[in-house]
Design a protein around this motif. Structure first.
Motif, PDB file in Angstrom:
ATOM      1  N   VAL A 109     -22.924-101.608  -4.471  1.00 47.63           N
ATOM      2  CA  VAL A 109     -23.428-102.955  -4.196  1.00 47.63           C
ATOM      3  C   VAL A 109     -23.214-103.839  -5.420  1.00 47.63           C
ATOM      4  O   VAL A 109     -23.508-103.436  -6.553  1.00 47.63           O
ATOM      5  CB  VAL A 109     -24.928-102.923  -3.831  1.00 47.63           C
ATOM      6  N   ASN A 110     -22.677-105.033  -5.207  1.00 43.48           N
ATOM      7  CA  ASN A 110     -22.681-106.106  -6.198  1.00 43.48           C
ATOM      8  C   ASN A 110     -23.722-107.132  -5.784  1.00 43.48           C
ATOM      9  O   ASN A 110     -23.731-107.580  -4.622  1.00 43.48           O
ATOM     10  CB  ASN A 110     -21.311-106.790  -6.279  1.00 43.48           C
ATOM     11  N   LEU A 111     -24.586-107.507  -6.720  1.00 47.82           N
ATOM     12  CA  LEU A 111     -25.630-108.499  -6.452  1.00 47.82           C
ATOM     13  C   LEU A 111     -25.516-109.608  -7.494  1.00 47.82           C
ATOM     14  O   LEU A 111     -25.730-109.370  -8.677  1.00 47.82           O
ATOM     15  CB  LEU A 111     -27.012-107.856  -6.519  1.00 47.82           C
ATOM     16  N   MET A 112     -25.170-110.798  -7.033  1.00 44.47           N
ATOM     17  CA  MET A 112     -25.082-111.946  -7.931  1.00 44.47           C
ATOM     18  C   MET A 112     -26.202-112.921  -7.602  1.00 44.47           C
ATOM     19  O   MET A 112     -26.313-113.387  -6.461  1.00 44.47           O
ATOM     20  CB  MET A 112     -23.722-112.642  -7.792  1.00 44.47           C
ATOM     21  N   THR A 113     -27.036-113.210  -8.588  1.00 41.78           N
ATOM     22  CA  THR A 113     -28.132-114.161  -8.405  1.00 41.78           C
ATOM     23  C   THR A 113     -27.678-115.518  -8.919  1.00 41.78           C
ATOM     24  O   THR A 113     -27.494-115.710 -10.125  1.00 41.78           O
ATOM     25  CB  THR A 113     -29.388-113.683  -9.164  1.00 41.78           C
ATOM     26  N   ALA A 114     -27.484-116.456  -8.002  1.00 40.35           N
ATOM     27  CA  ALA A 114     -26.970-117.770  -8.387  1.00 40.35           C
ATOM     28  C   ALA A 114     -28.032-118.601  -9.088  1.00 40.35           C
ATOM     29  O   ALA A 114     -27.764-119.246 -10.097  1.00 40.35           O
ATOM     30  CB  ALA A 114     -26.456-118.507  -7.148  1.00 40.35           C
ATOM     31  N   GLY A 115     -29.266-118.594  -8.530  1.00 41.53           N
ATOM     32  CA  GLY A 115     -30.314-119.408  -9.123  1.00 41.53           C
ATOM     33  C   GLY A 115     -29.877-120.857  -9.246  1.00 41.53           C
ATOM     34  O   GLY A 115     -29.412-121.476  -8.293  1.00 41.53           O
ATOM     35  N   TYR A 116     -30.005-121.410 -10.479  1.00 47.06           N
ATOM     36  CA  TYR A 116     -29.696-122.814 -10.700  1.00 47.06           C
ATOM     37  C   TYR A 116     -28.226-123.117 -10.490  1.00 47.06           C
ATOM     38  O   TYR A 116     -27.872-124.213 -10.048  1.00 47.06           O
ATOM     39  CB  TYR A 116     -30.105-123.223 -12.122  1.00 47.06           C
ATOM     40  N   GLY A 117     -27.337-122.136 -10.756  1.00 49.05           N
ATOM     41  CA  GLY A 117     -25.931-122.400 -10.526  1.00 49.05           C
ATOM     42  C   GLY A 117     -25.018-121.387 -11.173  1.00 49.05           C
ATOM     43  O   GLY A 117     -25.243-120.960 -12.310  1.00 49.05           O
ATOM     44  N   ILE A 118     -23.974-120.992 -10.446  1.00 54.85           N
ATOM     45  CA  ILE A 118     -22.976-120.047 -10.924  1.00 54.85           C
ATOM     46  C   ILE A 118     -21.708-120.257 -10.100  1.00 54.85           C
ATOM     47  O   ILE A 118     -21.764-120.838  -9.004  1.00 54.85           O
ATOM     48  CB  ILE A 118     -23.490-118.590 -10.777  1.00 54.85           C
ATOM     49  N   SER A 119     -20.572-119.807 -10.613  1.00 56.43           N
ATOM     50  CA  SER A 119     -19.348-119.776  -9.817  1.00 56.43           C
ATOM     51  C   SER A 119     -18.713-118.408  -9.990  1.00 56.43           C
ATOM     52  O   SER A 119     -18.943-117.718 -10.987  1.00 56.43           O
ATOM     53  CB  SER A 119     -18.371-120.879 -10.223  1.00 56.43           C
ATOM     54  N   HIS A 120     -17.909-117.992  -8.988  1.00 59.94           N
ATOM     55  CA  HIS A 120     -17.272-116.686  -9.069  1.00 59.94           C
ATOM     56  C   HIS A 120     -16.019-116.636  -8.211  1.00 59.94           C
ATOM     57  O   HIS A 120     -15.758-117.535  -7.402  1.00 59.94           O
ATOM     58  CB  HIS A 120     -18.256-115.564  -8.679  1.00 59.94           C
ATOM     59  N   THR A 121     -15.254-115.548  -8.410  1.00 58.08           N
ATOM     60  CA  THR A 121     -14.084-115.264  -7.590  1.00 58.08           C
ATOM     61  C   THR A 121     -14.213-113.856  -7.034  1.00 58.08           C
ATOM     62  O   THR A 121     -14.921-113.007  -7.584  1.00 58.08           O
ATOM     63  CB  THR A 121     -12.776-115.345  -8.404  1.00 58.08           C
ATOM     64  N   GLU A 122     -13.521-113.611  -5.923  1.00 58.55           N
ATOM     65  CA  GLU A 122     -13.465-112.284  -5.310  1.00 58.55           C
ATOM     66  C   GLU A 122     -12.010-112.010  -4.957  1.00 58.55           C
ATOM     67  O   GLU A 122     -11.437-112.679  -4.091  1.00 58.55           O
ATOM     68  CB  GLU A 122     -14.347-112.231  -4.057  1.00 58.55           C
ATOM     69  N   VAL A 123     -11.425-111.009  -5.630  1.00 60.71           N
ATOM     70  CA  VAL A 123      -9.993-110.757  -5.502  1.00 60.71           C
ATOM     71  C   VAL A 123      -9.744-109.257  -5.356  1.00 60.71           C
ATOM     72  O   VAL A 123     -10.236-108.455  -6.153  1.00 60.71           O
ATOM     73  CB  VAL A 123      -9.225-111.292  -6.728  1.00 60.71           C
ATOM     74  N   ALA A 124      -8.965-108.884  -4.344  1.00 61.41           N
ATOM     75  CA  ALA A 124      -8.576-107.488  -4.186  1.00 61.41           C
ATOM     76  C   ALA A 124      -7.531-107.132  -5.241  1.00 61.41           C
ATOM     77  O   ALA A 124      -6.616-107.915  -5.497  1.00 61.41           O
ATOM     78  CB  ALA A 124      -8.014-107.245  -2.792  1.00 61.41           C
ATOM     79  N   PRO A 125      -7.642-105.959  -5.865  1.00 60.64           N
ATOM     80  CA  PRO A 125      -6.611-105.534  -6.817  1.00 60.64           C
ATOM     81  C   PRO A 125      -5.230-105.489  -6.151  1.00 60.64           C
ATOM     82  O   PRO A 125      -5.116-105.272  -4.943  1.00 60.64           O
ATOM     83  CB  PRO A 125      -7.071-104.126  -7.223  1.00 60.64           C
ATOM     84  N   ASP A 126      -4.191-105.684  -6.943  1.00 57.08           N
ATOM     85  CA  ASP A 126      -2.824-105.709  -6.408  1.00 57.08           C
ATOM     86  C   ASP A 126      -2.447-104.413  -5.702  1.00 57.08           C
ATOM     87  O   ASP A 126      -1.599-104.408  -4.805  1.00 57.08           O
ATOM     88  CB  ASP A 126      -1.821-105.990  -7.531  1.00 57.08           C
ATOM     89  N   THR A 127      -3.057-103.305  -6.129  1.00 53.75           N
ATOM     90  CA  THR A 127      -2.720-102.003  -5.539  1.00 53.75           C
ATOM     91  C   THR A 127      -3.527-101.688  -4.281  1.00 53.75           C
ATOM     92  O   THR A 127      -3.256-100.689  -3.608  1.00 53.75           O
ATOM     93  CB  THR A 127      -2.962-100.886  -6.563  1.00 53.75           C
ATOM     94  N   GLU A 128      -4.514-102.531  -3.952  1.00 53.47           N
ATOM     95  CA  GLU A 128      -5.390-102.252  -2.809  1.00 53.47           C
ATOM     96  C   GLU A 128      -4.666-102.538  -1.492  1.00 53.47           C
ATOM     97  O   GLU A 128      -3.898-103.497  -1.393  1.00 53.47           O
ATOM     98  CB  GLU A 128      -6.668-103.101  -2.902  1.00 53.47           C
ATOM     99  N   THR A 129      -4.929-101.699  -0.492  1.00 53.91           N
ATOM    100  CA  THR A 129      -4.275-101.882   0.812  1.00 53.91           C
ATOM    101  C   THR A 129      -5.254-101.873   1.983  1.00 53.91           C
ATOM    102  O   THR A 129      -4.811-101.986   3.124  1.00 53.91           O
ATOM    103  CB  THR A 129      -3.223-100.779   1.052  1.00 53.91           C
ATOM    104  N   HIS A 130      -6.539-101.737   1.754  1.00 51.52           N
ATOM    105  CA  HIS A 130      -7.488-101.808   2.867  1.00 51.52           C
ATOM    106  C   HIS A 130      -8.852-102.294   2.383  1.00 51.52           C
ATOM    107  O   HIS A 130      -9.160-102.255   1.184  1.00 51.52           O
ATOM    108  CB  HIS A 130      -7.614-100.455   3.582  1.00 51.52           C
ATOM    109  N   MET A 131      -9.645-102.759   3.326  1.00 51.11           N
ATOM    110  CA  MET A 131     -10.953-103.303   2.998  1.00 51.11           C
ATOM    111  C   MET A 131     -11.889-103.186   4.194  1.00 51.11           C
ATOM    112  O   MET A 131     -11.494-103.400   5.340  1.00 51.11           O
ATOM    113  CB  MET A 131     -10.854-104.790   2.587  1.00 51.11           C
ATOM    114  N   HIS A 132     -13.119-102.832   3.899  1.00 50.41           N
ATOM    115  CA  HIS A 132     -14.196-102.855   4.890  1.00 50.41           C
ATOM    116  C   HIS A 132     -15.481-103.151   4.132  1.00 50.41           C
ATOM    117  O   HIS A 132     -15.887-102.374   3.263  1.00 50.41           O
ATOM    118  CB  HIS A 132     -14.296-101.516   5.623  1.00 50.41           C
ATOM    119  N   THR A 133     -16.093-104.286   4.424  1.00 52.68           N
ATOM    120  CA  THR A 133     -17.247-104.713   3.640  1.00 52.68           C
ATOM    121  C   THR A 133     -18.186-105.582   4.458  1.00 52.68           C
ATOM    122  O   THR A 133     -17.788-106.172   5.469  1.00 52.68           O
ATOM    123  CB  THR A 133     -16.777-105.490   2.388  1.00 52.68           C
TER     124      THR A 133
END
Length: 315
Positions: A109-133
């Motif tokens: 689990v990844n848990l990001m608490t934004a609260g007053y403010g935050i920014s982020h990115t979500e990127v699959a690694p170049d070697t990744e070939t599947h995802m279920h989330t």
């Protein structure tokens, strides 16, 4: 009939009839994120806006793709919420304006608490070939919605085996087992998996409202067929339900106390008034320091959509 009578009913038809008055079933919506990744969206819905403090729920995958063509969501802002990512298969790199870089792997689990403010990115690694989330958001309570942002990674979640069913406790307490995930409301999140067809009973807190969403396979709850096309919501009042799992079934059980106040959810922002959301939007557009920067990302930031004239509050 009081709820205590449910557990005393000897006839299964009577039990089903009693429980069904607490159950609402509604279809999921399909949407697209990143580079054409199809997701099923359960929350928010016109049928149900929130389940406890859970205010957003997307199910992505399982999906296969060529190397280098996985999820790539550029920098975008959040306020007033926690983002909660449960990874079932594959991996995603999380990078945020606090300087965090964290690869999330299966059963983490990844848990990001934004609260007053935050920014982020979500990127699959170049070697990744599947995802279920499953991607969820948790609305922060009034007195903590402007708290300082933070990020937490949970590589190990407690697992309980009972009646041939694997229960991974994602949030809160279930079957006398407590998750380490730090949230700020009374909440529950459980991943339920069964390799074989079986029947089990789920204990419930009568003060909580609940939701059930399939991640793989099918199941039945008191005559309601659950698949990846629908969701069940249970209103407060029940102390248990019967769950019939078909072989290979995996689902999410979400629960929580009804949220303390209505919220406004727009784009990636959660607030209480249109004014605060409008201010946050303008700050993002104008590169305000509130949301920081992610210099490592090679690509454009997400553009904020046009602000609506009127919003519908969720509760």
């Amino acid at each position: 009939m009081s709820n205590s009578n449910y557990t005393e009913l000897s006839n299964s038809d009577d039990c089903d009839k009693y429980v069904k008055q607490f159950i609402q079933e509604f279809p999921l919506r399909s949407a697209e994120i990143g580079q054409g990744t199809l997701i099923k969206r359960a929350l928010p819905s016109r049928h149900k806006r929130m389940i406890g403090a859970w205010c957003f729920l997307d199910h992505a995958g399982p999906v296969n793709f060529p190397q280098g063509e996985g999820l790539d969501v550029g920098p975008h802002p959040h306020i007033g919420l926690q983002t909660f990512t449960w990874m079932i298969e594959g991996s995603i790199m999380h990078t945020d304006s606090l300087g965090t870089k964290q690869l999330i792997r299966p059963k983490q689990v990844n848990l990001m608490t934004a609260g007053y403010g935050i920014s982020h990115t979500e990127v699959a690694p170049d070697t990744e070939t599947h995802m279920h989330t499953a991607q969820l958001w948790i609305a922060l309570p009034d007195d903590q919605r402007n708290m300082a942002p933070r990020f937490d990674h949970y590589p190990d979640l407690p697992v309980v085996l009972q009646n041939g069913v694997e229960f991974t406790i994602l949030v809160g307490e279930f079957l006398n087992t407590t998750s380490p995930v730090l949230v700020h409301s009374e909440l529950l999140g459980v991943d339920i998996y069964s390799e074989t067809s079986t029947t089990t009973r789920l204990p419930l807190n009568p003060k909580f409202e609940y939701g059930l969403m399939m991640l793989e396979g099918t199941a039945t709850v008191h005559g309601h067929e659950l698949s990846d096309e629908n969701m069940l919501v249970l209103e407060p009042g029940l102390t248990e339900i019967q769950l019939d799992l078909h072989a290979g079934a995996r689902l999410l059980l979400l629960g929580g106390l009804p949220f303390e106040s209505p919220i406004l959810l727009w784009w990636n922002l959660v607030g209480r008034t249109q004014e605060e959301l409008s201010i946050a939007r303008e700050q993002w557009v104008n590169h305000d320091p509130r949301f920081g920067t992610i210099p490592d990302y090679d690509g454009p930031r997400l553009e904020a959509p046009t602000f609506p004239a009127k919003m519908r509050a969720s509760k």
